[in-house]
Design an enzyme around this catalytic site. Structure first.
Site, PDB file in Angstrom:
ATOM      1  N   CYS A  83       0.830  -1.200   0.000  1.00  5.44           N
ATOM      2  CA  CYS A  83       0.000   0.000   0.000  1.00  5.44           C
ATOM      3  C   CYS A  83       0.873   1.261   0.000  1.00  5.44           C
ATOM      4  CB  CYS A  83      -0.971  -0.043   1.178  1.00  5.44           C
ATOM      5  SG  CYS A  83      -2.286   1.207   1.097  1.00  5.44           S
ATOM      6  N   HIS A 141      -3.545  -5.484   0.685  1.00  9.41           N
ATOM      7  CA  HIS A 141      -3.005  -5.754   2.020  1.00  9.41           C
ATOM      8  C   HIS A 141      -2.993  -7.250   2.374  1.00  9.41           C
ATOM      9  CE1 HIS A 141      -2.798  -1.616   3.712  1.00  9.41           C
ATOM     10  NE2 HIS A 141      -3.733  -1.365   2.789  1.00  9.41           N
ATOM     11  N   GLU A 191      -1.333  -8.627   4.765  1.00  7.94           N
ATOM     12  CA  GLU A 191      -1.282  -8.760   6.231  1.00  7.94           C
ATOM     13  C   GLU A 191      -2.671  -8.702   6.858  1.00  7.94           C
ATOM     14  OE1 GLU A 191      -1.407  -4.299   5.720  1.00  7.94           O
ATOM     15  OE2 GLU A 191      -0.705  -6.058   4.599  1.00  7.94           O
TER      16      GLU A 191
END
Length: 309
Positions: A154, A272, A274
């Site tokens: 990002c 993303h 994560e």
């Protein structure tokens, strides 16, 4: 469709009317299968692990952040679960000499809004490195080491893309500009992993996976950059690479959303991972994921690279 018409009219005035119409017209496709996933690996298996044996080696990874970055906690958790020692590193730690990249195997630039994005996508963060001779030399030396890996997600993706002149093999990386919708997009999307040298995506090629998206400037600027040279792209419900909104939330040509270096040690991506390394993080799960989410394999791959196991 009648129910959505008011929203569509408001969205047409507030956002890009073209993308507003695309989203509205998606409801006309009665055969759209919606979110569909396809895996080429078992997310609950650890790649290369020998039954009954676990590695005690904990390579250090710098979870790097700057003012406004907010994705570092999940990122640290994902790498720690994969076997790393995750170290919280603020840019001031580098600037004041408290931390040296020579002590790390991995470097991760996390997502968020560094400096409030007042200089554009990740630009302020990148310039704090490029305009500091000491930091620029340290980062350049780290990227040149053959035993290191780097990841930008990002805002960190935008930032690392602007360091491409000091990252070997990153010369063709694009820059990122405002979404076609002209709005910040926070959505649940689907991307497909393409064949590439990325150490993160080993064994994941061909998989169509769910992932969280949260960015306002994620559209790939393709001046001198051709489609097909990416490591992952957005797909629609039928698994086709797409530029249609909101399956492709930023309008990147060919759905491009992840890139890697020629040797695969450095990878950048706008979505993303994560936010999806555990199944319980997913806002929608069709049953494909029991314990691990689709992205745990990516962090496990980094561990295999770092330890040579």
């Amino acid at each position: 469709r009648a129910w959505s018409s008011t929203t569509y009219r408001m969205q047409s005035l507030r956002d890009n009317p073209v993308t507003a119409r695309e989203e509205y017209d998606n409801g006309l496709d009665e055969h759209d299968p919606g979110l569909t996933y396809s895996l080429t690996y078992n997310p609950d298996e650890v790649p290369g692990a020998k039954k009954g044996k676990t590695s005690k080696e904990k390579p250090r990874v710098a979870i790097m952040r700057e003012q406004g970055v907010n994705g570092h906690i999940e990122m640290a958790a994902a790498f720690a679960l994969a076997g790393f020692e995750s170290v919280d590193v603020h840019m001031t730690d580098f600037m004041e000499g408290r931390v040296d990249l020579a002590d790390f195997k991995g470097l991760v630039a996390c997502g968020g809004f560094s400096y409030g994005d007042v200089l554009g996508a990740g630009s302020g963060w990148a310039r704090s490195i490029l305009f500091n001779n000491k930091l620029k030399a340290m980062f350049k030396k780290f990227f040149a080491r053959k035993d290191t890996f780097s990841l930008g997600v990002c805002n960190g993706c935008q930032m690392l893309s602007q360091l491409k002149d000091i990252i070997p093999g990153a010369e063709a990386w694009p820059k990122f500009v405002r979404n076609t919708s002209e709005q910040f997009e926070a959505r649940f999307a689907t991307i497909e992993i393409e064949p590439s040298p990325s150490i993160f995506f080993k064994g994941m090629e061909g998989s169509r996976l769910p992932i969280a998206v949260a960015h306002g400037e994620g559209r790939v600027w393709t001046d001198g950059f051709t489609p097909g040279k990416c490591a992952a792209h957005y797909v629609d419900g039928r698994g086709q690479a797409t530029e249609r909104y909101p399956y492709n939330p930023n309008g990147s040509i060919g759905g491009q959303t992840a890139f890697t270096t020629k040797d695969g040690r450095a990878t950048i991506m706008m979505p993303h991972p994560e936010r999806g390394f555990r199944a319980c993080q997913l806002s929608y799960n069709d049953g494909s994921f029991k314990v691990n989410g689709p992205w745990m394999r990516m962090f496990q791959n980094a561990y295999r690279f770092a330890t040579g196991k």
